[in-house]
Enzyme design. Structure first.
Site, PDB file in Angstrom:
ATOM      1  N   GLU A 238      -1.380  10.719  12.927  1.00 27.61           N
ATOM      2  CA  GLU A 238       0.075  10.846  13.129  1.00 27.61           C
ATOM      3  C   GLU A 238       0.507  12.253  13.545  1.00 27.61           C
ATOM      4  O   GLU A 238       1.417  12.834  12.966  1.00 27.61           O
ATOM      5  CB  GLU A 238       0.801  10.405  11.853  1.00 27.61           C
ATOM      6  CG  GLU A 238       0.443   8.985  11.453  1.00 27.61           C
ATOM      7  CD  GLU A 238       1.068   8.542  10.126  1.00 27.61           C
ATOM      8  OE1 GLU A 238       1.857   9.297   9.553  1.00 27.61           O
ATOM      9  OE2 GLU A 238       0.758   7.422   9.690  1.00 27.61           O
TER      10      GLU A 238
ATOM     11  N   GLU B  48      -4.065  -0.759  10.864  1.00 22.26           N
ATOM     12  CA  GLU B  48      -3.284  -0.914   9.628  1.00 22.26           C
ATOM     13  C   GLU B  48      -2.281  -2.061   9.743  1.00 22.26           C
ATOM     14  O   GLU B  48      -1.126  -1.953   9.330  1.00 22.26           O
ATOM     15  CB  GLU B  48      -2.520   0.390   9.324  1.00 22.26           C
ATOM     16  CG  GLU B  48      -3.387   1.622   9.265  1.00 22.26           C
ATOM     17  CD  GLU B  48      -2.626   2.894   8.887  1.00 22.26           C
ATOM     18  OE1 GLU B  48      -1.463   2.802   8.435  1.00 22.26           O
ATOM     19  OE2 GLU B  48      -3.206   3.985   9.033  1.00 22.26           O
TER      20      GLU B  48
HETATM   21  O1  G3I Z   1      -2.401   8.698  -7.068  1.00 26.45           O
HETATM   22  C1  G3I Z   1      -1.109   8.755  -7.673  1.00 26.45           C
HETATM   23  C2  G3I Z   1      -1.226   8.415  -9.115  1.00 26.45           C
HETATM   24  O2  G3I Z   1      -2.012   9.391  -9.757  1.00 26.45           O
HETATM   25  C3  G3I Z   1       0.169   8.313  -9.728  1.00 26.45           C
HETATM   26  O3  G3I Z   1       0.063   7.858 -11.024  1.00 26.45           O
HETATM   27  C4  G3I Z   1       1.051   7.357  -8.924  1.00 26.45           C
HETATM   28  C5  G3I Z   1       2.460   7.305  -9.439  1.00 26.45           C
HETATM   29  O4  G3I Z   1       3.329   6.758  -8.494  1.00 26.45           O
HETATM   30  O5  G3I Z   1       1.094   7.782  -7.588  1.00 26.45           O
HETATM   31  C6  G3I Z   1      -0.192   7.789  -6.990  1.00 26.45           C
HETATM   32  O6  G3I Z   1      -0.116   8.182  -5.674  1.00 26.45           O
HETATM   33  C7  G3I Z   1       0.415   7.244  -4.770  1.00 26.45           C
HETATM   34  C8  G3I Z   1      -0.659   6.854  -3.772  1.00 26.45           C
HETATM   35  O7  G3I Z   1      -0.111   6.035  -2.776  1.00 26.45           O
HETATM   36  C9  G3I Z   1      -1.834   6.130  -4.433  1.00 26.45           C
HETATM   37  O8  G3I Z   1      -1.392   4.930  -4.988  1.00 26.45           O
HETATM   38  C10 G3I Z   1       1.580   7.903  -4.055  1.00 26.45           C
HETATM   39  O9  G3I Z   1       2.648   8.105  -4.980  1.00 26.45           O
HETATM   40  C11 G3I Z   1       2.040   7.043  -2.914  1.00 26.45           C
HETATM   41  O10 G3I Z   1       3.009   7.767  -2.143  1.00 26.45           O
HETATM   42  C12 G3I Z   1       0.869   6.692  -2.016  1.00 26.45           C
HETATM   43  O11 G3I Z   1       1.369   5.914  -0.955  1.00 26.45           O
HETATM   44  C13 G3I Z   1       0.470   5.675   0.120  1.00 26.45           C
HETATM   45  C14 G3I Z   1       1.006   6.337   1.380  1.00 26.45           C
HETATM   46  O12 G3I Z   1       0.205   5.966   2.491  1.00 26.45           O
HETATM   47  C15 G3I Z   1       0.989   7.852   1.282  1.00 26.45           C
HETATM   48  O13 G3I Z   1      -0.332   8.323   1.141  1.00 26.45           O
HETATM   49  C16 G3I Z   1       0.356   4.169   0.281  1.00 26.45           C
HETATM   50  O14 G3I Z   1      -0.363   3.621  -0.838  1.00 26.45           O
HETATM   51  C17 G3I Z   1      -0.405   3.832   1.567  1.00 26.45           C
HETATM   52  O15 G3I Z   1      -0.321   2.462   1.824  1.00 26.45           O
HETATM   53  C18 G3I Z   1       0.216   4.585   2.739  1.00 26.45           C
HETATM   54  O16 G3I Z   1      -0.592   4.320   3.865  1.00 26.45           O
HETATM   55  C19 G3I Z   1      -0.139   4.874   5.107  1.00 26.45           C
HETATM   56  C20 G3I Z   1      -1.372   5.306   5.885  1.00 26.45           C
HETATM   57  O17 G3I Z   1      -2.157   6.180   5.121  1.00 26.45           O
HETATM   58  C21 G3I Z   1      -0.976   5.951   7.207  1.00 26.45           C
HETATM   59  N1  G3I Z   1      -0.113   5.066   7.982  1.00 26.45           N
HETATM   60  C22 G3I Z   1       1.066   4.556   7.264  1.00 26.45           C
HETATM   61  C23 G3I Z   1       0.646   3.868   5.960  1.00 26.45           C
HETATM   62  C24 G3I Z   1       1.840   3.270   5.246  1.00 26.45           C
HETATM   63  O18 G3I Z   1       2.745   4.257   4.858  1.00 26.45           O
END
Ligand code: G3I
Length: 435
Positions: A183, A298
């Site tokens: 991105e 994705e």
């Molecule tokens: O790991 C922490 C955990 O320790 C904590 O307890 C918890 C509390 O909310 O949060 C956890 O982190 C989360 C993480 O996912 C793992 O579950 C983050 O808050 C959350 O923001 C994160 O979201 C991910 C997001 O990318 C940001 O990395 C989504 O699961 C994931 O589906 C999303 O994937 C992205 C691709 O990487 C790139 N393209 C877009 C796609 C969708 O947004």
């Protein structure tokens, strides 16, 4: 991994993984119940799985995975009863960590790495004879909390290089493709080169993209190095502009001799509004002309603005999968497609609090081939049909009736993918039971 480096695979190990994969194919109780559910007669396992249909056409098909949910020990022992584990093992021949390989997951402190969740996924994929995509080495999101206070213009270049060397180096030879940079394009940021204003751009400079690819190529020369982006699928003004800027970036990288082999089209699609069309098709072909493969990395279908109940949602989602995969998989340089999660139970579209993924009626979204109860949705059928229609079968077509006969020796033989460097030897004859 099974499809490459198979010389390291002993006969005994092949028997073991065949048994493990067969266990996965042999349906856990909940899935068996789901398949037999009144009103949904579709068979979805073994020879009827997305995995088997994709393999028969030389395609890689799979999904994003949360390694914490996988019963790796049970799969290894051949006795897992976990439905999610069986679903991923049975339906995917390629997987990607949804979050476990991002900086935030791997880098708890500036000096320490935590590879446990990522290693867990690698172990699972080896047992299930699946390829693995790496996601991702350089992104402006999912950075650890310490990033803003520790990373400076003085050390950013060194940190980026060390991160890529460490992570890509750890899994050298085991990754199908790395999303090296994720991105990096955003025309709305107003730069003539179309690059997004990210911490990497600001602290390393615009050559951070080239630096990341060069470093990854040395760390893991066997992986297909990929640039991955979103909102480049539609023919709207915004997405057409962004797609154009992505293509310009890819052409610049190729012209400069940067090692890049693929572009990832994320494909977070919406059930309402326009569908992808001529612009994307042209993009796929232009990418092909400069020697790039294209991966659908994705895919899911967002129904947050679609009025109507589950039946209306399901029909719209299935239609988008059918039309989209029907279009892109027909292109010869598109050999890989993954959905972002496999069941709506774990989809980011049902977990995010963002208003643009929440439905007005409060209902959960159904964006994937399996629903909250791991029952197949109509999207399953349209994905499988699109796979079947994509290209001629390279293996015997899987049977679909009457009852799947689970034969570990034939169902889960490693298969060759066009462009793969090696073709593994055939699996040994199926044993009659564990010895
Ligand atoms: O790991 C922490 C955990 O320790 C904590 O307890 C918890 C509390 O909310 O949060 C956890 O982190 C989360 C993480 O996912 C793992 O579950 C983050 O808050 C959350 O923001 C994160 O979201 C991910 C997001 O990318 C940001 O990395 C989504 O699961 C994931 O589906 C999303 O994937 C992205 C691709 O990487 C790139 N393209 C877009 C796609 C969708 O947004």
């Amino acid at each position: 991994m099974a499809e490459t480096g198979t010389s390291r695979w002993t006969r005994r190990k092949l028997v073991k993984v065949s048994l493990a994969a067969a266990a996965a194919a042999a349906l856990p109780g909940p899935l068996r119940a789901a398949e037999a559910d009144a009103g949904f007669p579709m068979r979805v396992n073994g020879p009827d799985s997305l995995r088997a249909h994709a393999a028969a056409r030389g395609l890689l098909f799979g999904s994003a995975v949360n390694p914490a949910l996988l019963d790796v020990e049970g799969l290894e022992a051949g006795n897992t009863i976990d439905a999610y584990t069986q679903l991923i093992a049975g339906q995917a021949n390629i997987v990607v960590a949804e979050d476990a390989m991002k900086w935030a997951a791997l880098r708890p402190t500036p000096l320490a790495f935590d590879f446990a969740p990522a290693d867990r996924l690698m172990r699972f994929a080896a047992l299930a004879q699946q390829r693995v995509r790496g996601h991702n080495l350089c992104w402006h999101q999912a950075l650890p909390a310490w990033f803003n206070t520790v990373v400076t213009r003085e050390n950013a270049r060194r940190l980026l290089v060390e991160h890529i060397q460490t992570v890509a180096g750890r899994y050298r030879g085991q990754i199908h493709s790395w999303d090296v940079v994720n991105e990096a394009v955003e025309p709305m940021d107003g730069r003539p080169d179309g690059l997004r204003k990210t911490p990497w751009l600001e602290m390393v400079g615009p050559d951070y993209i080239e630096l990341a690819f060069q470093t990854a190529a040395v760390a893991d020369p066997g992986a297909k190095l990929t640039y991955n982006d979103y909102d480049i699928e539609l023919d709207t003004l915004e997405q057409s502009m962004k797609r154009g800027q992505v293509l310009m970036l890819l052409r610049r990288l190729k012209a400069r001799g940067v090692p890049i082999q693929a572009v990832g089209v994320q494909s977070h699609l919406k059930a309402d509004g326009p569908e992808p069309g001529a612009g994307l098709l042209t993009f796929l072909r232009e990418a092909g002309k400069i020697g790039l493969e294209v991966y659908i990395t994705e895919m899911d279908v967002n129904t947050c603005r679609l009025e109507g109940g589950p039946i209306v949602q399901d029909a719209a989602v299935a239609r988008v999968y059918r039309d989209y995969l029907g279009m892109v998989l027909a292109e010869p340089n598109v050999p890989v497609a993954l959905t972002w999660g496999i069941t709506s139970a774990h989809s980011w579209l049902n977990q995010s609090k963002e208003p643009w993924v929440r439905r007005a009626d409060g209902a959960r979204q159904r964006p994937l081939p399996f629903d909250d109860d791991l029952r197949p949705t109509p999207a399953f059928g349209s994905i499988r049909s699109a796979i079947d229609a994509a290209r001629p079968a390279v293996q015997a077509a899987p049977t679909s009736a009457p009852t799947p006969a689970i034969d570990p020796g034939s169902l889960y033989q490693p298969f060759s993918v066009p462009g793969s460097p090696t073709v593994p030897p055939p699996a040994p004859a199926a044993p009659t039971g564990p010895s």
